[in-house]
Design a protein around this motif. Structure first.
Motif, PDB file in Angstrom:
ATOM      1  N   VAL A  34      -1.528 -22.759 -13.645  1.00  0.00           N
ATOM      2  CA  VAL A  34      -0.667 -22.420 -12.513  1.00  0.00           C
ATOM      3  C   VAL A  34      -1.491 -22.361 -11.222  1.00  0.00           C
ATOM      4  N   VAL A  35      -2.684 -21.800 -11.329  1.00  0.00           N
ATOM      5  CA  VAL A  35      -3.499 -21.626 -10.130  1.00  0.00           C
ATOM      6  C   VAL A  35      -3.906 -22.973  -9.523  1.00  0.00           C
ATOM      7  N   SER A  36      -4.128 -23.965 -10.366  1.00  0.00           N
ATOM      8  CA  SER A  36      -4.514 -25.265  -9.778  1.00  0.00           C
ATOM      9  C   SER A  36      -3.349 -25.961  -9.103  1.00  0.00           C
ATOM     10  N   LEU A  37      -2.113 -25.533  -9.402  1.00  0.00           N
ATOM     11  CA  LEU A  37      -0.971 -26.095  -8.673  1.00  0.00           C
ATOM     12  C   LEU A  37      -0.853 -25.497  -7.271  1.00  0.00           C
ATOM     13  N   GLY A  38      -1.478 -24.330  -7.060  1.00  0.00           N
ATOM     14  CA  GLY A  38      -1.429 -23.740  -5.727  1.00  0.00           C
ATOM     15  C   GLY A  38      -0.820 -22.349  -5.651  1.00  0.00           C
ATOM     16  N   VAL A  39      -0.784 -21.640  -6.776  1.00  0.00           N
ATOM     17  CA  VAL A  39      -0.269 -20.271  -6.773  1.00  0.00           C
ATOM     18  C   VAL A  39      -1.376 -19.329  -7.243  1.00  0.00           C
ATOM     19  N   ALA A  40      -1.812 -18.414  -6.384  1.00  0.00           N
ATOM     20  CA  ALA A  40      -2.845 -17.461  -6.780  1.00  0.00           C
ATOM     21  C   ALA A  40      -2.311 -16.047  -6.611  1.00  0.00           C
ATOM     22  N   GLN A  41      -2.877 -15.129  -7.379  1.00  0.00           N
ATOM     23  CA  GLN A  41      -2.386 -13.754  -7.331  1.00  0.00           C
ATOM     24  C   GLN A  41      -3.507 -12.738  -7.184  1.00  0.00           C
ATOM     25  N   SER A  42      -3.273 -11.758  -6.330  1.00  0.00           N
ATOM     26  CA  SER A  42      -4.117 -10.566  -6.301  1.00  0.00           C
ATOM     27  C   SER A  42      -3.313  -9.484  -7.012  1.00  0.00           C
ATOM     28  N   LEU A  99       0.795 -11.112  -3.680  1.00  0.00           N
ATOM     29  CA  LEU A  99       0.040  -9.877  -3.449  1.00  0.00           C
ATOM     30  C   LEU A  99       0.811  -8.706  -4.047  1.00  0.00           C
ATOM     31  N   ASP A 100       0.190  -8.023  -5.025  1.00  0.00           N
ATOM     32  CA  ASP A 100       0.864  -6.894  -5.653  1.00  0.00           C
ATOM     33  C   ASP A 100       0.266  -5.581  -5.150  1.00  0.00           C
ATOM     34  N   GLU A 101       0.999  -4.908  -4.291  1.00  0.00           N
ATOM     35  CA  GLU A 101       0.625  -3.615  -3.727  1.00  0.00           C
ATOM     36  C   GLU A 101      -0.794  -3.580  -3.167  1.00  0.00           C
ATOM     37  N   PRO A 102      -1.063  -4.421  -2.171  1.00  0.00           N
ATOM     38  CA  PRO A 102      -2.416  -4.454  -1.612  1.00  0.00           C
ATOM     39  C   PRO A 102      -2.809  -3.170  -0.882  1.00  0.00           C
ATOM     40  N   SER A 103      -1.852  -2.343  -0.499  1.00  0.00           N
ATOM     41  CA  SER A 103      -2.229  -1.160   0.275  1.00  0.00           C
ATOM     42  C   SER A 103      -2.299   0.100  -0.580  1.00  0.00           C
ATOM     43  N   LEU A 104      -2.073  -0.059  -1.890  1.00  0.00           N
ATOM     44  CA  LEU A 104      -2.008   1.116  -2.756  1.00  0.00           C
ATOM     45  C   LEU A 104      -3.322   1.906  -2.749  1.00  0.00           C
ATOM     46  N   SER A 122      -5.606  -2.511   8.647  1.00  0.00           N
ATOM     47  CA  SER A 122      -6.472  -3.686   8.751  1.00  0.00           C
ATOM     48  C   SER A 122      -6.130  -4.714   7.660  1.00  0.00           C
ATOM     49  N   ILE A 123      -5.746  -4.227   6.469  1.00  0.00           N
ATOM     50  CA  ILE A 123      -5.342  -5.164   5.401  1.00  0.00           C
ATOM     51  C   ILE A 123      -4.101  -5.951   5.838  1.00  0.00           C
ATOM     52  N   PHE A 124      -3.144  -5.250   6.452  1.00  0.00           N
ATOM     53  CA  PHE A 124      -1.923  -5.939   6.886  1.00  0.00           C
ATOM     54  C   PHE A 124      -2.222  -6.952   8.001  1.00  0.00           C
ATOM     55  N   THR A 125      -3.130  -6.603   8.892  1.00  0.00           N
ATOM     56  CA  THR A 125      -3.535  -7.560   9.933  1.00  0.00           C
ATOM     57  C   THR A 125      -4.129  -8.816   9.294  1.00  0.00           C
ATOM     58  N   ILE A 176       3.322 -16.214   1.533  1.00  0.00           N
ATOM     59  CA  ILE A 176       2.935 -14.978   0.853  1.00  0.00           C
ATOM     60  C   ILE A 176       4.154 -14.276   0.283  1.00  0.00           C
ATOM     61  N   LEU A 177       4.046 -13.907  -0.993  1.00  0.00           N
ATOM     62  CA  LEU A 177       5.066 -13.069  -1.622  1.00  0.00           C
ATOM     63  C   LEU A 177       4.422 -11.704  -1.812  1.00  0.00           C
ATOM     64  N   LEU A 178       4.939 -10.724  -1.061  1.00  0.00           N
ATOM     65  CA  LEU A 178       4.249  -9.442  -0.918  1.00  0.00           C
ATOM     66  C   LEU A 178       5.054  -8.319  -1.571  1.00  0.00           C
ATOM     67  N   VAL A 179       4.490  -7.739  -2.623  1.00  0.00           N
ATOM     68  CA  VAL A 179       5.097  -6.568  -3.252  1.00  0.00           C
ATOM     69  C   VAL A 179       4.468  -5.333  -2.624  1.00  0.00           C
ATOM     70  N   GLU A 180       5.282  -4.434  -2.127  1.00  0.00           N
ATOM     71  CA  GLU A 180       4.714  -3.275  -1.422  1.00  0.00           C
ATOM     72  C   GLU A 180       5.514  -1.998  -1.629  1.00  0.00           C
ATOM     73  N   GLN A 181       4.779  -0.893  -1.732  1.00  0.00           N
ATOM     74  CA  GLN A 181       5.415   0.439  -1.679  1.00  0.00           C
ATOM     75  C   GLN A 181       5.593   0.845  -0.222  1.00  0.00           C
ATOM     76  N   ASN A 182       4.649   0.355   0.590  1.00  0.00           N
ATOM     77  CA  ASN A 182       4.680   0.666   2.013  1.00  0.00           C
ATOM     78  C   ASN A 182       5.699  -0.263   2.683  1.00  0.00           C
TER      79      ASN A 182
END
Ligand SMILES: Nc1ncnc2c1ncn2[C@@H]1O[C@H](COP(=O)(O)OP(=O)(O)OP(=O)(O)O)[C@@H](O)[C@H]1O
Ligand SMILES: [Mg+2]
Lengths: 236, 301
Positions: free
Chosen positions: A75-83, A160-165, A174-177, A189-195
């Protein structure tokens, strides 16, 4: 144009359905946010896109191709990466080694070097600490590393799964910037967030998940103004 | 003092062989969290295959001695590596998503299968490695006469360990192996083919184990079909001693166990060497439950 289209996606763990038929779309170059309470199924959706959990029904189309027919490591070589949620950096490996693993499927050394420079410019802290073991970084630095590692694959879509957690308020900002800066390079970007407030300020559209279903879907501005969203996710 | 050095080198030679076998246990444990109980039998297969090549195929006679040994060494490693690869395919991969217990039962079954297969092919008697393989000269090290064979075994085992260490630390595939051992899911997110990494580990571990089997044959001169149990247990102990899943730990554990045993045999009594070795294991695990270099907690075992 739609880059990612999810339709009727269902995922079960054992007998319990975590996703009960969701539809979702991310356009080329767009930031889309997924909101929802704990256990709503946000991480499950991202893991299904990356191929780490297999759905029982539905379809995931990326760039015209079904991701369900593709092995998870391709999947990643097609162009989808995940944090992923919880960062999951390789703790006993150095920052540089972690980043290089992000580019595991890229052969061209020059290309890797260029990407590495780009990531060090995005996150100067990582440059300073490139020899350090990932496990010894602070939470915020580990988050930068997880995002940088995903970017090393040069994705067209970044999950991105909860990058600000768990980060201090200043770091969250700064992360959001940086997320905005990444998007300005053309990465969707597909962003999952609590914030939720910060996420919706960044996103063009958003989805609200409630126990495995899409409860609400709208532009970010409308969601920010929506009374029920304000009450449930934006603290009134 | 003379005896001290004699035993030290003896212990290092045997310990190096333990370490090679321990590496197979620890690497498989690292990526699969499974104890490959059949690994000791792969070691036995290595020593029998070596014997066949040396005696029946007369490889050592057809080629100059050094070259002949080298060819046998490489071929034994390759053969046993292929058996290890097939073992993972047949006995472990189909059970990848089954319970931990099923995999353990499968491992024990594979061990019984190999042991019986060896007995069917070679019979139950003890075999003797040809004597002429063992260089009979002694080296003078700091005024102590050390049989050359010991130095050769120590050199070979240490060289193999350095090679492995370089591969694991310096190459892309080595990094992939470490990543899979740390977090399989995250490794897949990087685009690493986890199945392929596991296959690779089942080539490397058995290759080292097979090489160790050949070395034991040449070193002690005697092999039998149950020796996999004895050496397997020792090597497994060494892996636990160093911290299971930890590669330098397996090396350290192997040498430590070999030297402890040699000293126990020399200074207490030969009959006591196993008891002393296991006593050392228990003591270390009481002081450090994760093994000397291990980070994982024992409950994950
Ligand atoms: N590996 C798993 N095995 C069993 N159930 C799981 C697993 N992962 C998630 N679940 C269940 O699936 C549901 C959705 O989980 P998921 O992690 O996707 O939610 P989330 O929206 O990401 O929650 P959070 O905000 O806490 O991260 C939850 O009820 C959770 O308990
Ligand atoms: Mg989650």
């Amino acid at each position: 144009m739609a880059l990612l289209t999810i339709s009727g996606l269902r995922v079960s763990y054992g007998g319990v359905e975590a996703l009960r038929g969701i539809d979702l779309r991310v356009d080329e170059g767009e930031i889309v946010s997924i909101l929802g309470a704990n256990g709503a199924g946000k991480s499950t959706a991202l893991m299904a896109i990356s191929g780490l959990t297999r759905p029982s029904a539905g379809e995931i189309i990326f760039d015209g191709k079904s991701l369900l027919k593709i092995r998870s490591h391709d999947v990643v070589s097609l162009g989808v990466a995940q944090s992923p949620e919880g960062r999951r950096v390789f703790g006993t490996m150095s920052v540089l080694e972690n980043l290089c693993l992000g580019a595991f499927r890229i052969q061209d050394r020059n290309h890797i070097e260029t990407t590495l420079e780009w990531i060090f410019d995005l996150f100067p802290r990582l440059r300073e600490r490139k020899k350090q073991l990932a496990g010894t970084l602070s939470g915020g630095e580990q988050q930068m590393l997880a995002i940088g590692r995903a970017l090393m694959a040069r994705p067209r879509l970044l999950l991105l799964d909860e990058p600000s957690l768990g980060l201090a308020p200043l770091l969250v900002k700064s992360i959001f910037t940086t997320i905005r800066a990444i998007n300005e390079q053309g990465v969707a970007i597909l962003l999952v967030e609590q914030n939720a407030r910060a996420a919706l300020k960044l996103a063009s559209r958003g989805y609200v998940l409630e126990v495995g279903k899409v409860a609400l879907e709208d532009t970010a501005a409308n969601l920010l103004a929506n009374p029920s969203v304000r009450e449930a996710y934006l603290g009134g | 003092m003379e005896q001290f050095f004699q035993q030290l080198f003896n212990g290092l030679a045997v310990g190096g062989i333990y370490a090679l076998v321990a590496l197979g246990y620890t690497m498989v444990y690292g990526v699969l969290k499974l104890i490959n109980f059949a690994h000791g039998d792969l070691f036995t297969i290595g020593s029998y295959l070596g014997l066949t090549m040396l005696v029946s195929w007369n490889l050592s006679g057809l080629l100059p001695p050094f070259l002949g040994m080298l060819v046998v060494f490489v071929m034994v490693s390759l053969f046993v590596a292929l058996i290890g690869w097939a073992l993972e395919r047949a006995a472990y991969r189909p059970l990848r998503n089954a319970s931990r217990l099923s995999a353990v039962v499968s491992a024990l079954g594979a061990s019984i299968f190999f042991e019986n297969a060896i007995m069917l092919v070679y019979g139950a008697r003890v075999y003797v490695y040809p004597d002429f393989l063992r260089p009979d000269f002694v080296l003078n090290i700091f005024g102590v006469a050390i049989p050359a064979m010991r130095i050769i075994v120590i050199t070979v085992t240490v060289a193999l360990m350095f090679g492995l260490w370089g591969f694991i630390q310096r190459t892309k595939m080595g990094a992939a192996i470490r990543a899979v051992a740390l977090d399989q899911g995250a490794a897949r997110l990087m685009g690493i083919n986890v199945d392929r990494v596991i296959s690779l580990v089942f080539l490397i571990g058995p290759a080292l184990g097979g090489a160790a089997g050949l070395l034991i044959g040449v070193y002690y001169g005697q092999i039998d079909f149950t020796m996999g149990w004895n050496y397997g247990l020792k090597a497994f102990t060494a892996a636990i001693l160093g911290g299971i899943g930890n590669i330098p730990g397996a090396m350290l554990g192997g040498f430590l166990l070999g030297v402890t045993e040699a000293f126990a045999a020399a200074y207490i009594a030969v009959a006591w060497k196993d008891a002393v070795a296991f006593l050392a294991l228990i003591l270390i695990l009481i002081i450090r439950p994760t093994g000397i270099l291990g980070e994982r907690t024992a409950d994950k075992l």
